[in-house]
Write a protein that holds these residues in place. Structure first.
Motif, short mmCIF file in Angstrom:
data_model
loop_
_atom_site.label_atom_id
_atom_site.label_comp_id
_atom_site.label_asym_id
_atom_site.label_seq_id
_atom_site.Cartn_x
_atom_site.Cartn_y
_atom_site.Cartn_z
N ARG A 119 -7.65 21.25 -33.15
CA ARG A 119 -7.71 22.43 -32.27
C ARG A 119 -7.10 22.15 -30.91
O ARG A 119 -6.48 23.01 -30.29
N LYS A 120 -7.26 20.93 -30.43
CA LYS A 120 -6.73 20.56 -29.12
C LYS A 120 -5.29 20.06 -29.18
O LYS A 120 -4.74 19.62 -28.17
N GLY A 121 -4.67 20.13 -30.37
CA GLY A 121 -3.25 19.80 -30.47
C GLY A 121 -2.92 18.40 -30.92
O GLY A 121 -1.78 17.95 -30.75
N SER A 122 -3.88 17.68 -31.51
CA SER A 122 -3.61 16.29 -31.90
C SER A 122 -2.44 16.16 -32.87
O SER A 122 -1.71 15.16 -32.83
N ARG A 123 -2.23 17.16 -33.73
CA ARG A 123 -1.14 17.08 -34.71
C ARG A 123 0.24 17.27 -34.06
O ARG A 123 1.26 16.99 -34.69
N ASP A 124 0.28 17.75 -32.83
CA ASP A 124 1.55 18.02 -32.15
C ASP A 124 1.98 16.90 -31.21
O ASP A 124 3.14 16.86 -30.79
N TRP A 125 1.03 16.01 -30.89
CA TRP A 125 1.33 15.05 -29.83
C TRP A 125 2.39 14.02 -30.20
O TRP A 125 3.16 13.57 -29.36
N ALA A 126 2.46 13.63 -31.45
CA ALA A 126 3.48 12.63 -31.84
C ALA A 126 4.87 13.15 -31.54
O ALA A 126 5.73 12.43 -30.99
N GLU A 127 5.12 14.41 -31.87
CA GLU A 127 6.43 15.03 -31.61
C GLU A 127 6.67 15.19 -30.11
O GLU A 127 7.78 14.98 -29.61
N ILE A 128 5.62 15.56 -29.37
CA ILE A 128 5.75 15.73 -27.92
C ILE A 128 6.11 14.40 -27.26
O ILE A 128 7.04 14.33 -26.43
N ILE A 129 5.41 13.34 -27.63
CA ILE A 129 5.68 12.02 -27.05
C ILE A 129 7.11 11.58 -27.37
O ILE A 129 7.85 11.12 -26.49
N LYS A 130 7.51 11.75 -28.61
CA LYS A 130 8.85 11.34 -29.04
C LYS A 130 9.92 12.11 -28.26
O LYS A 130 10.91 11.51 -27.77
N THR A 131 9.76 13.41 -28.13
CA THR A 131 10.77 14.25 -27.46
C THR A 131 10.86 13.93 -25.97
O THR A 131 11.97 13.82 -25.42
N VAL A 132 9.72 13.77 -25.32
CA VAL A 132 9.73 13.50 -23.88
C VAL A 132 10.31 12.12 -23.59
O VAL A 132 11.12 11.94 -22.69
N LYS A 133 9.90 11.12 -24.38
CA LYS A 133 10.38 9.76 -24.14
C LYS A 133 11.90 9.63 -24.37
O LYS A 133 12.55 8.79 -23.76
N ALA A 134 12.44 10.47 -25.24
CA ALA A 134 13.88 10.42 -25.50
C ALA A 134 14.68 10.78 -24.25
O ALA A 134 15.79 10.29 -24.03
N GLN A 135 14.09 11.63 -23.39
CA GLN A 135 14.78 12.08 -22.18
C GLN A 135 14.28 11.36 -20.93
O GLN A 135 15.02 11.21 -19.95
N VAL A 136 13.02 10.92 -20.95
CA VAL A 136 12.43 10.22 -19.80
C VAL A 136 11.81 8.93 -20.34
O VAL A 136 10.60 8.86 -20.59
N PRO A 137 12.60 7.90 -20.53
CA PRO A 137 12.14 6.66 -21.19
C PRO A 137 10.95 5.99 -20.51
O PRO A 137 10.14 5.33 -21.19
N ASP A 138 10.82 6.14 -19.20
CA ASP A 138 9.74 5.46 -18.47
C ASP A 138 8.44 6.26 -18.43
O ASP A 138 7.47 5.83 -17.80
N VAL A 139 8.41 7.41 -19.07
CA VAL A 139 7.21 8.25 -19.00
C VAL A 139 6.01 7.54 -19.64
O VAL A 139 6.16 6.77 -20.59
N ARG A 140 4.84 7.81 -19.08
CA ARG A 140 3.59 7.28 -19.62
C ARG A 140 2.65 8.45 -19.91
O ARG A 140 2.69 9.47 -19.23
N PHE A 141 1.79 8.26 -20.89
CA PHE A 141 0.86 9.32 -21.29
C PHE A 141 -0.58 8.82 -21.13
O PHE A 141 -0.90 7.69 -21.50
#
Length: 380
Positions: A212-234
């Protein structure tokens, strides 16, 4: 105040009535509560007794019947008093409070079954049992909305539902969640300069780890963001599960770019948010969303799915902070945009976040709530 959960500030549903009660008391009113532990005092009881004990609503009913003349207003969580006022023996105002309307959560449950069907037989059996249990809960919630004098709702989507589907708009009102002045100040004190926050490159999520809180979407979100901002931390706060569990669910190994803090207290949150750059909240359904409100109060531009609850706050921005539920690409691209803003624009957005959060003041909400409660009480 009646609620089927512990009277605990670190629980979102309980926190609403608890913090409103504090405002009412500060205004000179007397407030008592009947919570889960009042109904079922914590002690070591045999498992069979726990399984066969009466429902919370029956305990709440007995309490109200025994104290019917002591209260002018009874503010009960939806489903906790699914009885007529005659059955309860009360002449004061009976309020049914939603912190997330049962029908909306049932709608998400149906979506979950089709979008992410369970693979394990054990999970399917548990879901089947939960389905039959929810049928009774849903009936009691509906019944409590029918029998009460007034329905207290946290967002306008729920108001539209009770108007168009249930026909209860004549007694339904929206009172959002809020923050106390002290809480607003606690967040304001830890807001870092735009330079510091943009250099930190940290995305923060607050919430229990679950579909419900989006756990199934986070893997894709992390992958997409890190591809453009390599130093990002979550940073994942309040997951309720260990770092090992969450990382396994994300199909990640332990690394420096993902930090998981399973539990924290309410007082710790301002400092935990102080180093973040952007808030993220891919929840599929909420009553309101303290997780969004408190990030805004800390000056954090926050991206969320366009669902009831977060809509009440994020619709105040011209910037697009909301995306269709499941649109992890649009969601991720907005995070990337915010992480790469210039200092001037980031500072402007950060200030807007604080200003929006200040609209949601518990004192103001308490005053408006009591004004309506008193008006309805006077009609009885």
């Amino acid at each position: 105040m009646i609620l089927h959960a512990p009277w605990e500030r670190n629980l979102g549903a309980s926190r609403v009535q608890l913090e409103l009660a504090e405002e009412f008391q500060a205004m000179g009113h007397e407030v008592e509560k009947f919570d889960f532990f009042d109904a079922f005092p914590p002690n070591k009881t045999p498992l069979i007794e726990n399984l066969t004990r009466p429902k919370f609503s029956e305990k709440a009913k007995a309490f109200v019947q025994g104290n019917a003349d002591r209260f002018d207003i009874i503010d009960a969580h939806q489903g906790d008093l699914p009885f007529s006022k005659q059955e309860l023996g009360i002449t004061g105002l009976l309020v049914a409070r939603s912190v997330g309307l049962y029908a909306f959560y049932e709608e998400f449950t149906n979506l979950e079954k089709t979008k992410w069907p369970p693979k394990k037989k054990r999970t399917r059996i548990k879901n089947w049992l939960r389905y039959w249990e929810s049928k009774q809960v849903n009936y009691e919630c509906f019944r409590s909305l029918q029998t009460c004098d007034l329905v207290n709702l946290p967002n306008h989507d729920e108001l539209n539902y009770v108007r168009d589907v249930l026909g209860l708009d004549h007694k339904s009102f929206v009172f959002p969640f809020g923050l106390s002045r002290q809480r607003q100040e606690a967040f304001a004190q830890v807001i870092q300069p735009a330079t510091v926050r943009l250099n930190n490159q940290q995305v923060v999520f607050i919430g229990t780890w679950g579909t419900r809180k989006g756990s199934r979407d986070w893997a894709e979100i992390i992958k997409t963001v890190k591809a453009q901002v390599p130093d990002v931390r979550f940073l994942f706060l309040g997951t309720g599960f260990s770092a090992e569990f969450v990382l396994k669910d994300l199909n990640l190994t332990a690394n420096e770019s993902v930090e998981i803090i399973p539990q924290f207290t309410s007082d710790q949150l301002p400092n935990l948010l102080s180093g973040a750059t952007v808030g993220a909240f891919p929840s599929y359904i909420e009553g309101f969303g303290f997780a969004v409100l408190e990030k805004l109060a800390c000056g954090l531009p926050t991206v969320a799915y366009d669902v009831p609850g977060p809509r009440e706050m994020l619709s105040h921005f011209e910037e697009q902070f909301m995306f269709a539920p499941g649109d992890s690409i649009g969601f991720s691209n907005q995070i990337i945009k915010l992480l790469t803003l210039d200092e001037i624009r980031y500072s402007q957005l950060s200030q807007q976040c604080v200003e929006v959060a200040q609209r949601f003041s518990w004192r103001k909400i308490a005053e408006e709530t009591l004004k309506v409660y008193t008006e309805f009480l006077g009609k009885l």
